[in-house]
Design an enzyme around this catalytic site. Structure first.
Site, PDB file in Angstrom:
ATOM      1  N   ASP A  37      -6.370   5.792  -3.936  1.00 23.07           N
ATOM      2  CA  ASP A  37      -6.469   6.915  -2.991  1.00 23.07           C
ATOM      3  C   ASP A  37      -5.821   6.452  -1.687  1.00 23.07           C
ATOM      4  O   ASP A  37      -5.104   5.450  -1.670  1.00 23.07           O
ATOM      5  CB  ASP A  37      -7.940   7.350  -2.819  1.00 23.07           C
ATOM      6  CG  ASP A  37      -8.803   6.288  -2.150  1.00 23.07           C
ATOM      7  OD1 ASP A  37     -10.019   6.508  -2.053  1.00 23.07           O
ATOM      8  OD2 ASP A  37      -8.248   5.242  -1.712  1.00 23.07           O
ATOM      9  N   ASN A  44      -4.660   1.132 -10.184  1.00 23.83           N
ATOM     10  CA  ASN A  44      -4.446  -0.204  -9.616  1.00 23.83           C
ATOM     11  C   ASN A  44      -5.441  -1.183 -10.228  1.00 23.83           C
ATOM     12  O   ASN A  44      -6.557  -0.803 -10.597  1.00 23.83           O
ATOM     13  CB  ASN A  44      -4.637  -0.174  -8.085  1.00 23.83           C
ATOM     14  CG  ASN A  44      -4.384  -1.530  -7.442  1.00 23.83           C
ATOM     15  OD1 ASN A  44      -3.378  -2.168  -7.702  1.00 23.83           O
ATOM     16  ND2 ASN A  44      -5.327  -1.970  -6.623  1.00 23.83           N
ATOM     17  N   THR A  45      -5.041  -2.412 -10.355  1.00 22.65           N
ATOM     18  CA  THR A  45      -5.964  -3.451 -10.792  1.00 22.65           C
ATOM     19  C   THR A  45      -6.142  -4.436  -9.645  1.00 22.65           C
ATOM     20  O   THR A  45      -5.184  -4.776  -8.946  1.00 22.65           O
ATOM     21  CB  THR A  45      -5.454  -4.172 -12.060  1.00 22.65           C
ATOM     22  OG1 THR A  45      -6.380  -5.201 -12.385  1.00 22.65           O
ATOM     23  CG2 THR A  45      -4.066  -4.767 -11.898  1.00 22.65           C
ATOM     24  N   HIS A  46      -7.419  -4.801  -9.392  1.00 22.42           N
ATOM     25  CA  HIS A  46      -7.732  -5.670  -8.254  1.00 22.42           C
ATOM     26  C   HIS A  46      -8.589  -6.835  -8.730  1.00 22.42           C
ATOM     27  O   HIS A  46      -9.581  -6.596  -9.460  1.00 22.42           O
ATOM     28  CB  HIS A  46      -8.480  -4.860  -7.177  1.00 22.42           C
ATOM     29  CG  HIS A  46      -8.808  -5.658  -5.961  1.00 22.42           C
ATOM     30  ND1 HIS A  46      -7.856  -6.022  -5.026  1.00 22.42           N
ATOM     31  CD2 HIS A  46      -9.988  -6.174  -5.528  1.00 22.42           C
ATOM     32  CE1 HIS A  46      -8.447  -6.734  -4.072  1.00 22.42           C
ATOM     33  NE2 HIS A  46      -9.727  -6.846  -4.355  1.00 22.42           N
ATOM     34  N   ILE A  80       0.871  -1.179   0.000  1.00 22.01           N
ATOM     35  CA  ILE A  80       0.000   0.000   0.000  1.00 22.01           C
ATOM     36  C   ILE A  80       0.910   1.231   0.000  1.00 22.01           C
ATOM     37  O   ILE A  80       1.729   1.393   0.906  1.00 22.01           O
ATOM     38  CB  ILE A  80      -0.901  -0.003   1.253  1.00 22.01           C
ATOM     39  CG1 ILE A  80      -1.724  -1.291   1.315  1.00 22.01           C
ATOM     40  CG2 ILE A  80      -1.803   1.233   1.278  1.00 22.01           C
ATOM     41  CD1 ILE A  80      -2.638  -1.516   0.129  1.00 22.01           C
ATOM     42  N   ASP A 107      -7.673  -0.182  -1.787  1.00 21.46           N
ATOM     43  CA  ASP A 107      -8.593  -0.571  -2.868  1.00 21.46           C
ATOM     44  C   ASP A 107      -9.903   0.214  -2.801  1.00 21.46           C
ATOM     45  O   ASP A 107     -10.973  -0.320  -3.121  1.00 21.46           O
ATOM     46  CB  ASP A 107      -8.874  -2.078  -2.794  1.00 21.46           C
ATOM     47  CG  ASP A 107      -7.607  -2.900  -2.983  1.00 21.46           C
ATOM     48  OD1 ASP A 107      -7.511  -3.975  -2.356  1.00 21.46           O
ATOM     49  OD2 ASP A 107      -6.706  -2.450  -3.722  1.00 21.46           O
TER      50      ASP A 107
END
Ligand code: GRF
Length: 201
Positions: free
Chosen positions: A142, A108-110, A93, A146
């Site tokens: 942010d 970001n990809t989650h 993070i 996530d």
């Protein structure tokens, strides 16, 4: 646009971006200028080496504090003057300093449909919960985990026979395509973030 991609593992999302750039260097609208990682000895860095890209490694344990690590990561990233930072399987993070420098430009990809199943085990958590549908989310980062504004999502069905690895592989098939589509669009068209909404011109 100049992309710095951050990885922590196999780097197949990174590879999807590299392949998209190679397939259409002019049209894609972005190129990877460096790859960063929080650990060495991972396939993601080998992919960067094979592509002839500069790499950097910022390990938390090499720094006196988490804030020092965050600042070092921000400095290493800033050295490549990115327009966009893409966290592609990066498992740390980022903190205040990093976001102060790159906020609003970190994607970001989650591997889950946020806000469901945030955090490091989104695939496992969806499976354990007994969800019937999951998928992937590409979002701006942010100061939460996530929780940033969602740019795009894609859903896939969960099968009774799925274990975490099989499900994650199926998610990654759609995730890689979605990430390439989103990164290219952000780079080519520009965007605005209005509260929780991402607006394209
Ligand atoms: C991706 O599914 C990402 O969303 C998750 O870990 C995976 C990384 O895959 N955090 P790779 O390193 O890009 O192959």
């Amino acid at each position: 646009a100049r992309l710095v991609v951050l990885v922590s593992g196999s780097g197949t999302n990174l590879q999807a971006i590299l392949d998209a750039v190679a397939a259409d260097p002019e049209g894609f609208g972005a190129r990877v200028v460096a790859v960063g990682a929080d650990r060495s000895g991972i396939a993601g860095l080998e992919r960067a080496d094979r592509a002839g890209l500069p790499t950097f490694v910022c390990r938390v344990k090499d720094h006196a504090s988490r804030d020092d690590w965050d600042r070092a990561l921000a400095d290493a990233t800033a050295a490549y003057a990115p327009d966009l930072v893409v966290s592609a399987g990066f498992m740390k993070i980022v903190g205040k300093e990093f976001l102060a420098r790159f906020g609003g430009r970190v994607v970001n990809t989650h591997p889950a449909l946020l806000p469901s199943f945030p955090g490091a085990h989104g695939v496992r958590d969806a499976l354990a919960y007994g969800a019937k549908v999951t998928g992937c989310t590409v979002h701006f980062v942010d100061d939460g985990v996530d929780t940033g504004p969602i740019i795009a999502q894609r859903a896939i069905g969960i099968r009774d026979a799925d274990d975490e690895a099989a499900l994650h592989e199926r998610i990654k098939d759609v995730e890689r395509a979605l990430l390439v589509e989103v990164v290219g669009r952000l780079a080519r068209n520009g965007y605005r973030i209005e509260g929780r909404k991402v607006v394209f011109p």
